[in-house]
Design a protein around this motif. Structure first.
Motif, PDB file in Angstrom:
ATOM      1  N   MET A   1       0.828  -1.211   0.000  1.00  0.00           N
ATOM      2  CA  MET A   1       0.000   0.000   0.000  1.00  0.00           C
ATOM      3  C   MET A   1       0.864   1.264   0.000  1.00  0.00           C
ATOM      4  SD  MET A   1      -2.915   1.527  -0.013  1.00  0.00           S
ATOM      5  CE  MET A   1      -4.136   0.262   0.324  1.00  0.00           C
ATOM      6  N   LEU A   2       1.972   1.238   0.769  1.00  0.00           N
ATOM      7  CA  LEU A   2       2.860   2.399   0.834  1.00  0.00           C
ATOM      8  C   LEU A   2       3.457   2.700  -0.539  1.00  0.00           C
ATOM      9  CD1 LEU A   2       4.284   4.581   2.457  1.00  0.00           C
ATOM     10  CD2 LEU A   2       6.070   2.905   3.023  1.00  0.00           C
ATOM     11  N   ILE A   3       3.854   1.630  -1.248  1.00  0.00           N
ATOM     12  CA  ILE A   3       4.418   1.811  -2.588  1.00  0.00           C
ATOM     13  C   ILE A   3       3.375   2.400  -3.523  1.00  0.00           C
ATOM     14  CG2 ILE A   3       5.356   0.616  -4.598  1.00  0.00           C
ATOM     15  CD1 ILE A   3       6.646  -1.377  -2.691  1.00  0.00           C
ATOM     16  N   ILE A   5       0.850   4.331  -2.684  1.00  0.00           N
ATOM     17  CA  ILE A   5       0.644   5.741  -2.316  1.00  0.00           C
ATOM     18  C   ILE A   5       1.779   6.603  -2.852  1.00  0.00           C
ATOM     19  CG2 ILE A   5       0.548   7.362  -0.380  1.00  0.00           C
ATOM     20  CD1 ILE A   5      -0.905   5.209   1.221  1.00  0.00           C
ATOM     21  N   LEU A   6       3.027   6.153  -2.674  1.00  0.00           N
ATOM     22  CA  LEU A   6       4.177   6.917  -3.164  1.00  0.00           C
ATOM     23  C   LEU A   6       4.142   7.046  -4.686  1.00  0.00           C
ATOM     24  CD1 LEU A   6       7.055   5.516  -0.906  1.00  0.00           C
ATOM     25  CD2 LEU A   6       5.949   7.762  -0.765  1.00  0.00           C
ATOM     26  N   TYR A 148      -8.385   2.409  -3.911  1.00  0.00           N
ATOM     27  CA  TYR A 148      -8.040   2.543  -2.507  1.00  0.00           C
ATOM     28  C   TYR A 148      -9.179   2.005  -1.647  1.00  0.00           C
ATOM     29  CZ  TYR A 148      -4.119   5.553  -3.738  1.00  0.00           C
ATOM     30  OH  TYR A 148      -2.951   6.035  -4.248  1.00  0.00           O
TER      31      TYR A 148
END
Length: 222
Positions: A1-3, A5-6, A148
């Protein structure tokens, strides 16, 4: 998820920059106001354009968001279509003529009215609804409408980053124009537009090549 978002942050900032980069009527107006009235007036012109871009970006994003699953199922097709549209726009931009003949409401250097400056550039930008097709091409090229957990958070993330990208662009433009104001020329603006057009074309070509390469890898061998 972090990847994810970035990746979305980087893509959305890039879209904000790419939408603002072509030196059209608003870009020329920003340059003129920076040269004649100062950097603050030029940046306020960019803010007005950014507000208009935000409106059209929202309309396009929300419209595309209704068919998110369909887009994700046909991601390769939409990426290629978006890339082709970008190449077409790049060709148009490269061939277009650039001049200083953009109307400003007042040429009084001693009287600054930031709200009026923002409003005038907003109306000038908003008068061109064809920018929606530009956003569609960019959204498709970068696949900027991911799924999302919260669609609202996804929308806010994309819009905030697009605004950041646009404002960053106008900050850089007004800074450069203010520093190089004695060397700004029509021919220089035309070549600037051509460089931007080449960047658009490269983005489109990379999208087509990478998608075709991905499809080729995924083709089963018999």
């Amino acid at each position: 998820m972090l990847i994810l978002i970035l990746s979305t942050i980087i893509k959305a900032i890039a879209i904000g920059i790419l939408v603002s980069a072509p030196m059209g009527p608003v870009g020329i107006l920003c340059v003129k106001r920076t040269l004649h009235k100062g950097r603050g007036e030029g940046f306020m012109t960019g803010i007005g354009a950014t507000i208009s871009d935000f409106v059209y970006a929202s309309i396009t994003y929300l419209g595309v968001g209704f068919v998110t699953s369909f887009i994700n199922d046909h991601e390769d097709v939409f990426t290629i279509l978006g890339s082709v549209l970008l190449i077409g726009f790049a060709f148009y931009l490269y061939r277009s003529r650039t001049d200083y003949n953009v109307k400003d409401q007042k040429e009084d250097n001693n009287q600054l009215n930031y709200p009026k400056t923002i409003a005038s550039s907003f109306l000038l930008t908003f008068s061109n609804p064809l920018i929606i097709f530009f956003f569609i091409a960019l959204y498709a090229r970068f696949n900027i409408v991911p799924e999302y957990t919260s669609p609202i958070l996804g929308y806010l993330l994309v819009m905030i980053c697009i605004i950041i990208g646009a404002l960053l662009w106008w900050y850089i433009v007004t800074k450069l124009v203010d520093k190089l104001k004695d060397n700004i020329s029509v021919m220089g603006l035309r070549w600037f537009n051509r460089i931007i057009a080449i960047i658009f074309a490269l983005v489109g070509l990379i999208g087509i090549i990478s998608t075709c390469f991905s499809l080729a890898i995924n083709v089963p061998f018999r």
